[in-house]
Design a protein around this motif. Structure first.
Motif, PDB file in Angstrom:
ATOM      1  N   UNK A  56      24.545 -55.097  14.071  1.00 12.58           N
ATOM      2  CA  UNK A  56      24.397 -56.433  14.791  1.00 12.58           C
ATOM      3  C   UNK A  56      22.905 -56.359  14.976  1.00 12.58           C
ATOM      4  N   UNK A  57      22.042 -57.490  14.579  1.00 11.31           N
ATOM      5  CA  UNK A  57      20.793 -57.680  14.855  1.00 11.31           C
ATOM      6  C   UNK A  57      19.844 -57.443  13.523  1.00 11.31           C
ATOM      7  N   UNK A  58      20.685 -57.132  12.465  1.00  6.48           N
ATOM      8  CA  UNK A  58      20.321 -56.630  11.198  1.00  6.48           C
ATOM      9  C   UNK A  58      19.444 -57.905  10.608  1.00  6.48           C
ATOM     10  N   UNK A  59      18.463 -57.719   9.881  1.00  7.81           N
ATOM     11  CA  UNK A  59      17.888 -58.995   9.138  1.00  7.81           C
ATOM     12  C   UNK A  59      18.674 -59.560   7.884  1.00  7.81           C
ATOM     13  N   UNK A  60      18.175 -60.923   7.752  1.00  7.92           N
ATOM     14  CA  UNK A  60      18.695 -61.594   6.502  1.00  7.92           C
ATOM     15  C   UNK A  60      17.479 -62.209   5.938  1.00  7.92           C
ATOM     16  N   UNK A  61      17.247 -61.623   4.714  1.00  5.50           N
ATOM     17  CA  UNK A  61      16.084 -61.911   3.855  1.00  5.50           C
ATOM     18  C   UNK A  61      16.633 -62.723   2.596  1.00  5.50           C
ATOM     19  N   UNK A  62      15.520 -63.505   2.167  1.00  2.00           N
ATOM     20  CA  UNK A  62      15.733 -64.368   0.974  1.00  2.00           C
ATOM     21  C   UNK A  62      14.367 -64.264   0.227  1.00  2.00           C
ATOM     22  N   UNK A  63      14.163 -63.559  -0.740  1.00  4.41           N
ATOM     23  CA  UNK A  63      13.324 -63.429  -1.585  1.00  4.41           C
ATOM     24  C   UNK A  63      11.938 -62.717  -0.714  1.00  4.41           C
ATOM     25  N   UNK A  64      12.316 -61.675   0.239  1.00  5.43           N
ATOM     26  CA  UNK A  64      11.646 -60.845   0.984  1.00  5.43           C
ATOM     27  C   UNK A  64      11.125 -61.488   2.074  1.00  5.43           C
ATOM     28  N   UNK A  65      11.576 -62.663   2.493  1.00  5.36           N
ATOM     29  CA  UNK A  65      11.141 -63.346   3.691  1.00  5.36           C
ATOM     30  C   UNK A  65      12.458 -63.504   4.613  1.00  5.36           C
ATOM     31  N   UNK A  66      12.189 -63.225   5.828  1.00  6.43           N
ATOM     32  CA  UNK A  66      13.531 -63.195   6.806  1.00  6.43           C
ATOM     33  C   UNK A  66      13.757 -64.495   7.129  1.00  6.43           C
ATOM     34  N   UNK A  67      15.168 -64.773   6.954  1.00 12.63           N
ATOM     35  CA  UNK A  67      15.422 -66.201   7.329  1.00 12.63           C
ATOM     36  C   UNK A  67      16.629 -66.273   8.204  1.00 12.63           C
ATOM     37  N   UNK A  68      16.891 -65.105   8.718  1.00 11.72           N
ATOM     38  CA  UNK A  68      18.102 -64.973   9.867  1.00 11.72           C
ATOM     39  C   UNK A  68      18.320 -63.804  10.021  1.00 11.72           C
ATOM     40  N   UNK A  69      19.413 -63.552  11.020  1.00  9.17           N
ATOM     41  CA  UNK A  69      19.933 -62.241  11.246  1.00  9.17           C
ATOM     42  C   UNK A  69      21.317 -62.271  11.513  1.00  9.17           C
TER      43      UNK A  69
END
Length: 421
Positions: A56-69
């Motif tokens: 929990x708290x891990x990153x969500x990325x899209x094309x190398x950019x953090x877009x959520x958690x």
């Protein structure tokens, strides 16, 4: 209520208020940590499995950019559900048909959610409550399988020890790039020269297999031979004292022979040189030795009679007749003459014949010495006589009759009496 009672009530009220404030601050910290006061777009990710590295708290990325958690991870009968909190300012750039892949940050780090935006037509933007599926493309499955298989291996080899080993190897190789390059170039040259010999190597290995099979077949016989040789070796061991004595005697004899040959080498060489001529004469007349010895053996009874063997009057018995003298010896006239010619021959002794060809009758000048026993079969004397016999019927001179004629015609004449006219 007294002043003292009011004071106690105030203290208690202050304590309760302090506890309430502390609880509120803790709750506020938790809310802030959980970003409950931050605007986000909640979406759900459905995955087959998440493993132990997704937190929990891990990153969500899209094309190398953090877009959520990651807000929450729940296990379901079909796999797992992951609650994602997407940033409102970036969610508009993510289509609804986006897929997700769970990848680790490092080989030993925790996982994060990697959103994969398709290259084809895109649907509308993500909105609260949308469900994202896990990326099940071939490349994604293969990548996930690699990480899943690599992680247990890295845990088994102990990363800290692996890092130490790699550091040691790097230190050992530092500054030796040229040497390593030369070594690799030399190895490549060796392999280039060795490649043409691979067929011969394969043939040798195939022949080695054949030889090994042959040795395997003869192994019982070889073991039997070794077992039999053990008896011989035991005998040699038992007789080693006698063998040592024999070796000493042989050594002494060899030394004596060496001394003798060294002292008499000139005499031995001279003897061999002087003996050559007599030996050549003996070799030439060797065919007549057999019949000569046979004649001497047959002459023994007559000599016994002459010497009176077996009688009461031993000694030489002879009849002597006195005749008129022939005159004194005249030198130059009565000297002995040694003018005998021709090849060695065997002649009958006292009318006794051998087993060869006996020739009787008139002698002619063309047939000197053909009367008598010709001795051994296929001897030079027999071949000469046979050539003389068959030459007239062949119409050729005697010298042109083949030497192998005695092999064909000899058996017809042996043991018979031939008359020459």
């Amino acid at each position: 209520m007294s002043r003292r009672g009011l004071r106690k009530a105030g203290v208690r009220t202050a304590g309760v208020l302090f506890l309430v404030v502390m609880s509120a601050l803790v709750l506020l910290s938790i809310k802030i940590y959980r970003k409950d006061f931050v605007d986000s777009v909640p979406v759900t990710l459905q995955a087959d499995r998440v493993g132990n590295q997704l937190r929990t708290g891990g990153q969500v990325k899209a094309r190398g950019v953090v877009v959520g958690e990651i807000r929450d991870v729940r296990a379901t009968p079909g796999g797992a559900e992951i609650d994602l909190a997407m940033e409102p300012g970036k969610v508009s750039q993510l289509p609804k048909n986006v897929s997700a892949l769970l990848v680790p940050k490092t080989l030993f780090g925790e996982r994060y959610v990697q959103l994969s935006i398709p290259d084809g037509p895109k649907a509308g933007s993500l909105s609260p409550g949308d469900v994202i599926t896990q990326d099940r493309s071939a490349n994604a499955i293969e990548l996930e399988r690699v990480f899943d298989n690599l992680l247990p291996l890295l845990k088994a080899v102990q990363p800290q020890k692996l890092a130490t080993t790699l550091t040691t190897v790097a230190t050992a190789l530092e500054g030796r790039g040229d040497q390593i390059g030369d070594t690799l170039a030399t190895a490549a040259a060796y392999l280039k020269e060795f490649n043409p010999n691979l067929p011969a190597l394969n043939d040798n290995i195939r022949d080695l297999a054949t030889v090994s099979k042959l040795y395997g077949d003869i192994a019982p016989d070889l073991l039997d031979a070794l077992s039999a040789s053990a008896v011989t070796l035991d005998t040699v061991k038992e007789k080693r004292a006698e063998l040592a004595s024999v070796y000493q005697q042989v050594t002494s004899s060899s030394q004596q022979v060496t001394t003798f040959l060294a002292n008499n080498r000139a005499n031995i060489i001279a003897l061999a040189a002087d003996s050559r001529a007599p030996l050549e004469v003996a070799a030439k007349y060797s065919p007549s030795f057999a019949c000569t010895l046979d004649a001497l053996a047959k002459l023994k009874p007559q000599m016994d009679k002459v010497l009176g063997a077996g009688t009461d009057e031993p000694g030489l018995h002879a009849e002597i007749v006195v005749t008129q003298p022939r005159g004194k010896y005249v030198p130059g006239k009565d000297d002995p003459v040694y003018d005998a010619t021709g090849e060695p021959r065997c002649y009958p002794s006292n009318g006794l014949m051998g087993q060869g060809i006996a020739a009787t009758g008139e002698k002619t000048a063309a047939l000197p010495g053909v009367q008598g026993d010709l001795g051994l079969p296929n001897s030079p004397q027999e071949r000469e006589l046979i050539s003389t016999l068959v030459a007239p019927s062949m119409g050729v001179p005697t010298a042109e009759v083949p030497a192998w004629g005695s092999v064909l015609v000899g058996p017809l004449y042996r043991g018979t009496e031939v008359t020459l006219r």
